[in-house]
Design a protein around this motif. Structure first.
Motif, short mmCIF file in Angstrom:
data_model
loop_
_atom_site.label_atom_id
_atom_site.label_comp_id
_atom_site.label_asym_id
_atom_site.label_seq_id
_atom_site.Cartn_x
_atom_site.Cartn_y
_atom_site.Cartn_z
N VAL A 40 0.84 -1.21 0.00
CA VAL A 40 0.00 0.00 0.00
C VAL A 40 0.87 1.25 0.00
CG1 VAL A 40 -1.62 1.34 1.41
CG2 VAL A 40 -2.00 -1.10 1.07
N LYS A 41 1.98 1.23 0.75
CA LYS A 41 2.87 2.39 0.85
C LYS A 41 3.79 2.53 -0.35
CE LYS A 41 5.45 3.95 4.15
NZ LYS A 41 5.39 5.20 4.87
N GLY A 42 4.03 1.42 -1.07
CA GLY A 42 5.04 1.44 -2.12
C GLY A 42 6.43 1.51 -1.51
N ARG A 43 6.59 0.83 -0.37
CA ARG A 43 7.84 0.93 0.39
C ARG A 43 8.74 -0.28 0.12
NH1 ARG A 43 8.54 3.15 6.25
NH2 ARG A 43 9.84 1.67 7.36
N PRO A 44 10.06 -0.06 -0.05
CA PRO A 44 10.97 -1.20 -0.25
C PRO A 44 10.90 -2.17 0.94
CG PRO A 44 12.12 0.89 -0.59
CD PRO A 44 10.77 1.22 -0.04
N PRO A 127 4.20 1.78 9.87
CA PRO A 127 5.01 2.92 9.39
C PRO A 127 4.09 4.13 9.30
CG PRO A 127 4.24 1.66 7.52
CD PRO A 127 3.64 1.01 8.76
N SER A 128 4.64 5.28 8.96
CA SER A 128 3.79 6.45 8.73
C SER A 128 2.88 6.16 7.54
CB SER A 128 4.66 7.68 8.48
OG SER A 128 5.62 7.43 7.49
N ALA A 129 1.65 6.69 7.59
CA ALA A 129 0.61 6.31 6.62
C ALA A 129 0.63 7.20 5.37
CB ALA A 129 -0.76 6.35 7.29
N ASN A 130 1.80 7.28 4.74
CA ASN A 130 1.94 8.07 3.51
C ASN A 130 2.57 7.18 2.44
OD1 ASN A 130 4.22 8.54 5.61
ND2 ASN A 130 5.24 8.70 3.62
N ARG A 131 2.49 7.60 1.20
CA ARG A 131 3.22 6.88 0.16
C ARG A 131 4.70 7.09 0.40
NH1 ARG A 131 1.24 3.97 -3.45
NH2 ARG A 131 3.16 3.97 -4.66
N VAL A 135 5.41 13.28 2.27
CA VAL A 135 5.27 13.89 3.59
C VAL A 135 4.35 13.04 4.47
CG1 VAL A 135 4.45 15.97 4.77
CG2 VAL A 135 5.61 16.16 2.56
N SER A 136 4.72 12.86 5.74
CA SER A 136 3.91 12.06 6.67
C SER A 136 2.59 12.76 6.97
CB SER A 136 4.67 11.84 7.98
OG SER A 136 5.81 11.07 7.76
N PRO A 137 1.51 11.99 7.20
CA PRO A 137 0.19 12.57 7.47
C PRO A 137 0.01 12.92 8.94
CG PRO A 137 0.02 10.18 7.28
CD PRO A 137 1.48 10.52 7.10
MG MG Z 1 7.80 7.33 7.28
#
Ligand code: MG
Ligand code: TXA
Length: 315
Positions: A40-44, A127-131, A135-137
């Motif tokens: 969902v985040k597109g995080r590695p 994690p923080s709920a941003n892509r 910027v973090s929400p």
């Molecule tokens: Mg973060």
């Protein structure tokens, strides 16, 4: 609240408020759910997640060898904006730790998240709920505009009190090291430990994902000192740019499209920073000129985020 708990139990991903920023939560013991957070985040996948625990949780279920200094910090800062890195218990899934032999733990200080943790009675990886890279929400609406319907549920707990992520501390030998400055200042940590925690050295453990460029709005950032602020901003205005300015104290810049100051309150600066970056994008500003706050207390974390947001790799 029961809905959020049931969804976590069913392996869904739920955005939750914390006192720092909104988190994108999943059951930390459910590998598939944790994998969905990354998708969902597109995080590695090698960037590990923080496991959030309720107050009084049994740390031994998650970590081995908890240093005495960590217990002292936990007593003062938990619940609160401090994350600590420990050697992980073998039951913590690789998906959470990005394959590292360590795990990051934190007890968040938000009534909604705390109630959920009491009912859920387990660890919540978030994690923080941003892509990834954005910027973090700091509000539920920010989560919606960043991730939208990809999240199964967004719980609105109002705007975040601190507005900037937790401080991450690791222990190297007998010494605490700050891997990421955040909501708990190094001065406050020093008050508990009796010494100022070190910054990481090149050979230190790292917080994977602490990239030079991060937390970035689309609008270009120009960082300067308080005294330079008016001059820098006026020059950009004269060049026909849509300029926004952010500073701790008041500055007058005729012709600026957005002028904001924190009323000389560093807590207000931290709480508003990410929201103002989002607003700069929403207002299609060309450049946001920011006066760096003093390099102490919460100012250290604010400067860290501003430097990362302003960093543009040389192509
Ligand atoms: Mg973060
Ligand atoms: O305030 C916060 O910490 C927020 C709220 C939601 O709790 N969370 C947050 O998570 O900022 P995230 O994933 O955006 O950033 C967590 C940082 C990453 O840079 C990650 O590399 C680091 O924590 N981290 C997690 N586990 C680690 C570990 N075992 N060793 C070193 N760094 C770790």
């Amino acid at each position: 609240m029961n809905l959020a708990v049931n969804m976590l139990r069913a392996g869904r991903v739920v955005a939750l408020p914390t006192e720092t920023v909104y988190g994108l939560a999943a059951d930390a013991s459910n590998r598939t759910a944790v994998a969905r957070v990354f998708a969902v985040k597109g995080r590695p996948v090698d960037h590990p997640l923080i496991v959030h625990l309720g107050q009084g949780a049994n740390l031994a279920q998650w970590a081995k060898h908890i240093p005495d200094q960590a217990l002292r910090l936990a007593e003062v800062f938990w619940p609160g904006p401090l994350t600590m890195i420990f050697e992980r218990h073998s039951s913590v899934p690789d998906e959470v730790t990005g394959g590292l032999n360590t795990v990051a733990l934190r007890v968040p200080d938000h009534p909604v998240f705390q109630k959920l943790l009491r009912l859920f009675d387990g660890g919540v990886a978030a994690p923080s709920a941003n892509r990834f890279g954005c910027v973090s929400p700091t509000t539920a609406v920010d989560v919606w505009s960043s991730l939208g319907a990809a999240v199964d549920l967004i719980v609105d707990g109002g705007p975040c009190e601190i507005g900037i992520e937790s401080t991450i501390v690791a222990f190297e030998g007998d010494e605490a090291v700050i891997l990421r400055p955040g909501g708990a200042s190094s001065e406050a940590i020093a008050n508990v430990l009796g010494y100022r925690p070190r910054d990481p050295t090149p050979s230190s453990v790292r917080a994977p994902g602490m990239l030079a460029s991060h937390y970035a709005p689309v609008t270009a950032l120009e960082l300067c000192t308080d005294t330079e602020l008016a001059g820098v901003a006026l020059k950009l205005v004269a060049n026909g740019m849509r300029v926004g300015i952010l500073s701790l104290g008041r500055t007058v810049v005729p012709g600026a499209a957005m002028v904001w100051d924190a009323g000389c309150d560093i807590g207000v600066f931290a709480r508003s920073l990410y929201g103002m970056m989002r607003r700069a994008d929403a207002d299609a500003l060309d450049v946001l000129v920011v006066a760096l706050p003093p390099d102490e207390g919460l100012g250290v974390a604010i400067r860290d985020r501003l430097y990362r947001a302003a960093y543009r790799p040389i192509l």
